[in-house]
Write a protein that holds these residues in place. Structure first.
Motif, mmCIF file in Angstrom:
data_model
loop_
_atom_site.group_PDB
_atom_site.id
_atom_site.type_symbol
_atom_site.label_atom_id
_atom_site.label_comp_id
_atom_site.label_asym_id
_atom_site.label_seq_id
_atom_site.Cartn_x
_atom_site.Cartn_y
_atom_site.Cartn_z
ATOM 1 N N GLY A 194 -10.931 0.277 1.940
ATOM 2 C CA GLY A 194 -10.381 1.402 1.194
ATOM 3 C C GLY A 194 -11.058 1.577 -0.149
ATOM 4 N N ALA A 207 -9.055 -4.625 -4.579
ATOM 5 C CA ALA A 207 -8.246 -4.145 -3.449
ATOM 6 C C ALA A 207 -6.878 -4.813 -3.436
ATOM 7 N N PRO A 221 -7.057 11.176 -3.423
ATOM 8 C CA PRO A 221 -8.338 10.527 -3.747
ATOM 9 C C PRO A 221 -8.541 10.346 -5.249
ATOM 10 N N MET A 269 -4.825 -1.942 -1.522
ATOM 11 C CA MET A 269 -5.727 -1.326 -0.543
ATOM 12 C C MET A 269 -6.440 -2.417 0.233
ATOM 13 N N THR A 270 -7.109 -2.011 1.285
ATOM 14 C CA THR A 270 -8.038 -2.907 1.957
ATOM 15 C C THR A 270 -9.378 -2.868 1.227
ATOM 16 N N ARG A 291 0.562 5.818 -0.302
ATOM 17 C CA ARG A 291 -0.349 6.953 -0.162
ATOM 18 C C ARG A 291 -0.644 7.557 -1.531
ATOM 19 N N HIS A 315 -14.487 2.883 0.436
ATOM 20 C CA HIS A 315 -14.482 4.304 0.784
ATOM 21 C C HIS A 315 -14.652 5.164 -0.465
ATOM 22 N N HIS A 316 -14.090 4.724 -1.579
ATOM 23 C CA HIS A 316 -14.141 5.516 -2.807
ATOM 24 C C HIS A 316 -15.377 5.221 -3.650
ATOM 25 N N ALA A 366 -6.363 7.500 -6.420
ATOM 26 C CA ALA A 366 -6.886 6.220 -5.951
ATOM 27 C C ALA A 366 -8.089 5.778 -6.775
ATOM 28 N N ARG A 378 0.832 -1.197 0.000
ATOM 29 C CA ARG A 378 0.000 0.000 0.000
ATOM 30 C C ARG A 378 0.867 1.247 0.000
#
Length: 212
Positions: free
Chosen positions: A48, A39, A10, A44-45, A7, A51-52, A13, A5
Motif C-alpha cells: 500500500g 506501513a 489517495p 497499511m501493507t 479507507r 502504491h503511493h 493516504a 487499516r
C-alpha cells in the motif's frame, strides 16, 4: 503494534505516509524510515505504501520535498513577523536550524551522497528578497544570495556535525554539544555580512533585547 487499516482518499493516504515518515525521521534518523515501519504505523501493507510512493528511495526524495514545503510554510510566518520591517535574524536562524534538527539535514546529505538531485530551486528566494530590502542601498544581490546559501549550508551541517566541528576547534564538554551559541554566532555573522543595522532587530515581543 499495527494500526487498524481504514479507507482513505489517495491524498489523505499520501499525507499520512509523509507525516509518519517525518516522525520516524525526527525520532531515529534516515535509517528508521523504512517502508515496513511506515506501513505498520499508518495501518497499511508494504504494498500500500509502495502504491503511493513506489519504493523507499522515492519516499525519501518526496520526504525531503515535504521538508522543503514545511520550511516554506514556516518562513511565510517568519517573514511576516520578523523580517518585514525589522530583522530578527536570530529568530530566522533558529527556525531554520529547528527544521534540520529533526532529521532533514541527515536526509539531504544521505540523498545527495546517493546521487539524488532536487530539480526544484529557490526555496529561500523570499528570504533573500526580504533580507535584501533591509540592507543599506547599493548592496549586492548576489552577496545576499551567497550569505543566505552559506547559512542554509551551515544549518544543514550543524544538525549532523556541529558538535564534532566544535570539538575539533577545542570546544569541549557540554558546550560542544550545545548548538545555541553556534546559532547565535551565525545570526551575528549574517548581520555583519549584510550590513543590516541591529537597532530594534533583536527586540522580543516583550520589548526586551534577545540574548546573543
Amino acid at each position: 503494534m499495527r494500526t487498524p487499516r481504514v479507507r482513505r482518499t489517495p491524498e489523505e493516504a499520501r499525507r499520512l505516509i509523509l507525516d509518519t515518515a517525518a516522525s520516524l525521521l525526527s525520532e531515529s534518523g534516515v535509517a528508521a524510515v523504512q517502508m515496513r515501519a511506515v506501513a505498520a504505523r499508518v495501518g497499511m501493507t508494504d504494498a500500500g505504501v509502495a502504491h503511493h510512493f513506489g519504493n523507499r528511495d522515492k519516499l525519501l526524495a518526496e520526504l525531503l520535498r515535504h521538508g522543503g514545503r514545511r520550511l516554506r510554510d514556516a518562513l511565510q510566518d517568519l517573514l511576516a513577523s520578523r523580517l518585514d520591517h525589522d530583522a530578527d535574524l536570530l529568530g530566522f536562524v533558529e527556525a531554520l536550524h529547528a527544521l534540520y534538527r529533526h532529521g532533514y539535514g541527515e536526509l539531504a546529505v544521505a540523498l545527495h551522497a546517493a546521487g539524488w538531485r532536487d530539480p526544484d530551486s529557490g526555496v529561500l528566494d523570499p528570504v533573500v528578497d526580504a533580507l535584501h530590502r533591509l540592507r543599506p542601498p547599493g548592496g549586492s544581490l548576489d552577496d545576499t544570495r551567497l550569505a543566505v546559501a552559506a547559512l542554509h549550508q551551515a544549518m544543514a551541517t550543524e544538525a549532523l556535525y556541529g558538535s564534532v566541528f566544535r570539538r575539533s576547534a577545542g570546544i569541549t564538554g557540554a558546550a560542544a554539544d550545545d548548538s545555541a551559541a553556534q546559532v547565535r554566532w551565525w545570526a551575528r555573522q549574517l548581520h555583519l555580512a549584510l550590513g543590516i543595522l541591529r537597532g530594534t532587530a533583536n527586540v522580543a515581543d516583550r520589548g526586551e533585547p534577545r540574548e546573543w
